[in-house]
Design an enzyme around this catalytic site. Structure first.
Site, PDB file in Angstrom:
ATOM      1  N   LEU A 188      16.823  23.517 -21.616  1.00 45.07           N
ATOM      2  CA  LEU A 188      17.809  24.612 -21.453  1.00 45.07           C
ATOM      3  C   LEU A 188      17.387  26.099 -22.047  1.00 45.07           C
ATOM      4  CD1 LEU A 188      20.803  24.825 -20.582  1.00 45.07           C
ATOM      5  CD2 LEU A 188      21.265  24.367 -23.026  1.00 45.07           C
ATOM      6  N   GLN A 220      27.642  18.777 -14.020  1.00 43.30           N
ATOM      7  CA  GLN A 220      27.450  20.107 -14.059  1.00 43.30           C
ATOM      8  C   GLN A 220      26.216  20.620 -14.153  1.00 43.30           C
ATOM      9  OE1 GLN A 220      28.158  22.762 -17.912  1.00 43.30           O
ATOM     10  NE2 GLN A 220      29.446  23.448 -16.619  1.00 43.30           N
ATOM     11  N   GLU A 236      23.017  29.521 -22.035  1.00 43.12           N
ATOM     12  CA  GLU A 236      24.034  30.829 -21.377  1.00 43.12           C
ATOM     13  C   GLU A 236      24.103  31.860 -22.269  1.00 43.12           C
ATOM     14  OE1 GLU A 236      27.192  29.036 -19.486  1.00 43.12           O
ATOM     15  OE2 GLU A 236      28.303  30.874 -19.682  1.00 43.12           O
ATOM     16  N   ARG A 292      33.097  22.181 -16.657  1.00 42.88           N
ATOM     17  CA  ARG A 292      33.439  22.772 -18.103  1.00 42.88           C
ATOM     18  C   ARG A 292      32.717  24.089 -18.296  1.00 42.88           C
ATOM     19  NH1 ARG A 292      30.100  23.124 -22.195  1.00 42.88           N
ATOM     20  NH2 ARG A 292      28.248  21.810 -21.215  1.00 42.88           N
ATOM     21  N   HIS A 350      23.256  19.032 -16.358  1.00 43.72           N
ATOM     22  CA  HIS A 350      23.389  19.457 -17.623  1.00 43.72           C
ATOM     23  C   HIS A 350      24.670  18.593 -18.490  1.00 43.72           C
ATOM     24  CE1 HIS A 350      23.349  21.799 -21.105  1.00 43.72           C
ATOM     25  NE2 HIS A 350      24.798  22.550 -21.352  1.00 43.72           N
ATOM     26  N   ARG A 354      29.559  28.253 -14.735  1.00 39.10           N
ATOM     27  CA  ARG A 354      28.324  27.661 -14.321  1.00 39.10           C
ATOM     28  C   ARG A 354      28.194  27.190 -13.094  1.00 39.10           C
ATOM     29  NH1 ARG A 354      27.323  24.515 -20.141  1.00 39.10           N
ATOM     30  NH2 ARG A 354      26.812  26.524 -21.476  1.00 39.10           N
ATOM     31  N   HIS A 389      23.556  23.255 -14.773  1.00 46.03           N
ATOM     32  CA  HIS A 389      23.314  24.451 -15.649  1.00 46.03           C
ATOM     33  C   HIS A 389      22.602  25.454 -14.900  1.00 46.03           C
ATOM     34  CE1 HIS A 389      22.635  27.339 -19.032  1.00 46.03           C
ATOM     35  NE2 HIS A 389      23.514  26.746 -19.876  1.00 46.03           N
ATOM     36  N   PHE A 410      30.701  34.601 -23.050  1.00 43.46           N
ATOM     37  CA  PHE A 410      30.283  33.304 -22.430  1.00 43.46           C
ATOM     38  C   PHE A 410      30.784  33.187 -21.159  1.00 43.46           C
ATOM     39  CE2 PHE A 410      27.530  29.471 -23.384  1.00 43.46           C
ATOM     40  CZ  PHE A 410      26.683  30.376 -24.378  1.00 43.46           C
TER      41      PHE A 410
END
Lengths: 313, 569
Positions: free
Chosen positions: B241, B229, B244, B383, B341, B275, B231, B114
């Protein structure tokens, strides 16, 4: 210009539901939920419905469109237009309307609760994770995709006539535990699920599979529970006996023996049950609908037997 | 008046995990404006981070370093350390509860790569990990239904405060419209984020800052609200979404010329940079006219992964593409754009989830917060993916433990039920009385538009000042909105109006804090101050409400193991 025919209901104002029409140009790429929001935010703020995630995972926005349950956020508005440029929206079926497209989910959740929807593990957990093979994971993968939207429950034909039926969502949830390699109560679960209102009350119409917006496909899961129940020897009920009688008959003759299936389903030592069949038998006799007394095999019965052998049955 | 020892607002991962802890000893009421299974935690797709080391050796130290570096060194490292150390245990506990996880061939919990994580540490359940955990926790709540009462479709309006003590909440039943007071020895907020203030967002309609603003209204400062954030892979125009995990499994990002443009921005991590960096790279490409067909979108290309891998690891994403935009990612690239996000900021809490009244750590007694609505801060300025589900579970449990410690043997506080109810009833009445010359829909759209264009991925002083002015104007217009539904029964319009009020307040907090932070760090990027400035801004923002408007103070960052360094990928 599309016409949305929406079933309105507000018992604060009038006791009976009615249809109201709204005209809307459906923007390209707009989901049905986008269209509903356009109507609510621009034409009539009093229209009520549920929604949340917009991405087909929270299960809030299930409604009936053109007579069938679906997730409003998952479908393109344009695709739902009928030949007369209308889309008809109604609340989900088999549940009591609260207001407009909002229904009361209480019985739905009560039934989910009834199937003991939680893991009952075999022993104290190990220090790390319990082992589960990818194959064992795959047995519960599909049922775990259920989002509890109620689309299957809405369009279930059994529920329409039998409130006592647990319904497709609760039964799909049950399969999630029946087939979980980590669960210890498989036998108890399949016994409970074989009671009236359980798996054998499903009419196999597979409407729930058509309506399910996810890979959960409740009827497929119900069949899996049936298989486990039969394998575990939970035969002491009409549903299991009916399935076994049906199978045996086809296996022996390639054809359903209609004279045997009724008595074998109620149980051939079940005297009151057998006596209960007499009135319907007599009615069939009077209407000339009694099948031939002597059941004949089909010519290719050996081929049928070979199929059973191939399947190790 | 309803009474529970403890009332928890929000039934996502943090709320339910907390409830499971508290119900071991005390009577719990859980309030949700949807149903537990509809909570937005369920929309999380890719995974939950823990250094289990199931596919490669891993350690909590590496998880901690990645998290701190990913957060651009604004994280409070004492909290991060405890958080990443707790990760393996809480994942095993979820597994023991029955959570469904994808598995390795040996039967262990599978883990994948990730963004920003140096090791494959995302435990997952195909591409619906949040859903799997949410339902596992909901199952446990159903099992414990004797000691947990769930209030489905109830809305929380305000906190009941007596001096420095919180004694309950004022709520209403969405189905019936009845206003009630719930008296409790302790209140826990697990109310989620506020992505809905932006035009393009992955957030559910429910993500409207209700909890954060209710806290703010009783004098709690809000920490780091400028850190939002974006995304990198929201569906073009819709914002929903695409996990990721699509990049974790090896997906490429391509600009309009078909180039893997991440080469120019983060050559070592490419598509798997954090991100904030990927979202900025995308926005830069689009701003330079290199979007697909010159539009504000770029391509997420999964075709080389092949059908089998897509069907096994990313089945839901494929279906989303087919249903929402008519693109099958097996044969065609998906059009995506940055989407608001996650809120790194929120209600300030300590490591034990006690809500703080100031930078010195003074507590509001009996008030706790966990999950996205809270700011511990374990995420700092940005994050990492899969760290949010972990945050919700770790701090949900911690909040539960702190609540037990606090509320055990305590008496109920004083609540003036009539007065508390009257305040909320007056709020309803005010809305019904407005002159109706303005459209709430217009106000909402204008707020979302201005936040996206002037307080989005790229910000500067001029745009932020204009944004703040527009928001002021919108607040005035908000007082004249037109309401159609004056009934009590399932009146969703009135709740949307109340939520809009919360969002307008939240948007001002975000923009004001963004204006003051004259540097670029994590998710907050100022084109007029493009460098991180540790001398002036290595601190948290604390936004207070005062009679003269918003006032911003600071709170030191806790730095233990890892000194701030340049952030390169």
């Amino acid at each position: 210009m599309a016409t949305f025919r929406i079933k309105r209901f507000n018992p604060e104002k009038q006791p009976e539901p009615y249809f109201e029409e709204f005209q809307l140009d459906i923007p390209h790429g707009a989901t049905l939920l986008d269209c509903m929001n356009e109507i609510k935010w621009k034409l009539d703020g009093s229209l009520s419905y549920r929604m949340s995630c917009r991405s087909a995972i929270c299960g809030s926005c299930a409604v009936k469109a053109n007579g069938h349950a679906l997730l409003a956020c998952q479908r393109q508005g344009e695709h739902l237009l009928q030949d007369d440029d209308t889309i008809t929206l109604e609340p989900l079926g088999n549940m009591k309307p609260v207001k407009d497209l909002v229904v009361d989910f209480t019985p739905f959740w009560d039934k989910v609760n009834k199937i003991k929807p939680y893991l009952e593990p075999k022993e104290e957990p190990p220090e790390k994770e319990r082992q589960q093979s990818p194959e064992q994971f795959r047995l519960i993968d599909d049922s775990s995709t259920c989002i509890m939207c109620g689309a299957c429950y809405s369009d279930c034909n059994t529920l329409e006539v039998d409130d006592n039926f647990l319904g497709p969502a609760a039964l799909a949830k049950a399969q999630r535990f029946v087939s979980d390699s980590r669960d210890s109560k498989t036998m108890q679960r399949v016994q409970d699920l074989s009671e009236p209102g359980g798996i054998w009350d499903c009419t196999h119409c597979a409407e729930c599979v058509e309506r399910c917006p996810k890979p959960a496909r409740p009827f497929d899961r119900i069949k899996e529970i049936m298989t486990v129940a039969l394998e575990k020897g939970v035969h002491n009920n009409n549903g299991a006996r009916h399935a076994l009688s049906f199978t045996n008959s086809v296996k022996r003759s390639g054809l359903l023996n209609e004279n045997r299936i009724a008595p074998e389903s109620v149980g051939i030592f079940n005297i009151p049950g057998l006596l209960g069949l007499i009135p319907i038998g007599l009615r069939m006799l009077l209407k000339g609908k009694i099948p031939p007394i002597f059941h004949k095999s089909i010519e290719e019965v050996d081929d049928v037997k070979r199929i059973f052998k191939e399947l190790n049955q | 008046m309803i009474e529970h020892d403890v009332v928890i607002v929000g039934a996502g991962l943090a709320g339910m995990r907390c409830a499971l802890e508290v119900c071991k000893e005390l009577d719990v009421g859980v309030l949700t404006k949807v149903y537990p299974s509809r909570s937005h935690s369920g929309a999380a797709q890719g995974g939950i981070a823990a250094s289990l080391g199931n596919s490669e050796p891993d350690s909590w130290e590496e998880h901690m370093y990645d998290t701190v570096k990913g957060g651009d060194f604004l994280n409070d490292q004492d909290a991060v350390e405890e958080y990443v150390k707790a990760a393996p245990r809480v994942i095993y506990e979820l597994e023991h509860m029955g959570c469904v996880f994808s598995r390795t061939p040996e039967g262990k919990i599978a883990q994948r790569a990730f963004g920003g994580h140096s090791k494959p540490r995302a435990c997952f359940s195909a591409d619906r990990t949040g859903h799997a955990i949410l339902h596992a926790l909901h199952e446990q709540l159903m099992k414990n239904s004797k000691s947990v009462k769930i209030y489905n479709e109830w809305y929380m309006h305000s906190l009941v405060i007596d001096g420095d003590r919180c004694n309950g909440v004022v709520v209403s039943n969405i189905q019936t419209g009845e206003v009630e007071v719930i008296r409790a020895k302790a209140v826990v907020f697990a109310t989620g984020g506020y992505g809905r203030v932006f035009k393009i967002t992955s957030n559910a309609f429910a993500g409207t800052a209700d909890g954060v603003m209710a806290a703010f209204e009783v004098g709690i400062p809000i920490e780091d609200p400028e850190f939002v954030q974006f995304h990198p892979s929201g569906l073009y125009r819709q914002g929903i979404l695409f996990s990721e995990a699509a990049r974790g499994e090896g997906g490429y990002l391509l600009n309009g010329k078909g180039e893997r443009f991440m080469e120019a921005y983060a050559p070592s991590r490419m598509e798997l940079a954090p991100r904030d960096i990927v979202a900025r790279a995308e926005q830069s490409e689009m701003d330079a006219g290199r979007g697909v067909n010159g539009e504000d979108c770029i391509h997420l290309d999964l075709r080389h992964l092949g059908e089998a891998r897509i069907m096994e690891r990313l089945p839901q994403i494929r279906q989303l593409g087919i249903d929402f935009i008519g693109v099958d990612c097996i044969t065609d690239p998906l059009p995506i754009q940055p989407t608001a996000h996650y809120s790194m900021g929120g209600i300030p809490v300590d490591k034990g989830c006690h809500v703080q009244l100031d930078s010195e750590g003074t507590r509001m007694n009996g008030f706790f917060a966990a999950g996205e609505c809270a700011c511990v801060s374990v995420h700092g300025g940005n994050r990492l993916g899969t760290n949010s589900l972990l945050d919700a579970v770790v701090f949900g449990e911690r909040a539960g433990k702190s609540v037990l410690e606090y509320a055990r043997g305590k008496d109920f506080g004083n609540v003036n039920e009539g007065q508390e109810k009257a305040r909320v009833l007056k709020k309803f009445e005010d809305i019904f009385q407005r002159d109706g010359s303005e459209s709430y829909n217009d106000i909402r759209n204008e707020m979302k538009e201005v936040m996206m264009t002037k307080c989005g991925v790229f910000r500067d002083e001029e745009r932020l000042k204009a944004c703040i002015e527009t928001l002021k104007d919108l607040k005035v217009r908000f007082q004249k909105g037109k309401v159609t539904d004056k009934g009590k029964l399932f009146n969703t319009e009135i709740y949307e109006i109340i939520e809009l009020g919360n969002m307008l307040g939240m948007a001002s907090l975000i923009a004001t804090a963004a204006l003051r932070r004259q540097e670029s760090r994590g998710g907050h990027f100022r084109t007029d101050f493009p460098k991180r400035d540790d001398d002036k801004f290595l601190h948290h923002s604390m936004v207070y409400g005062t009679p003269d408007g918003l006032e911003i103070k600071t709170k030191p960052v806790v730095i233990t193991k890892y000194q701030p360094e340049e952030r390169k990928y």
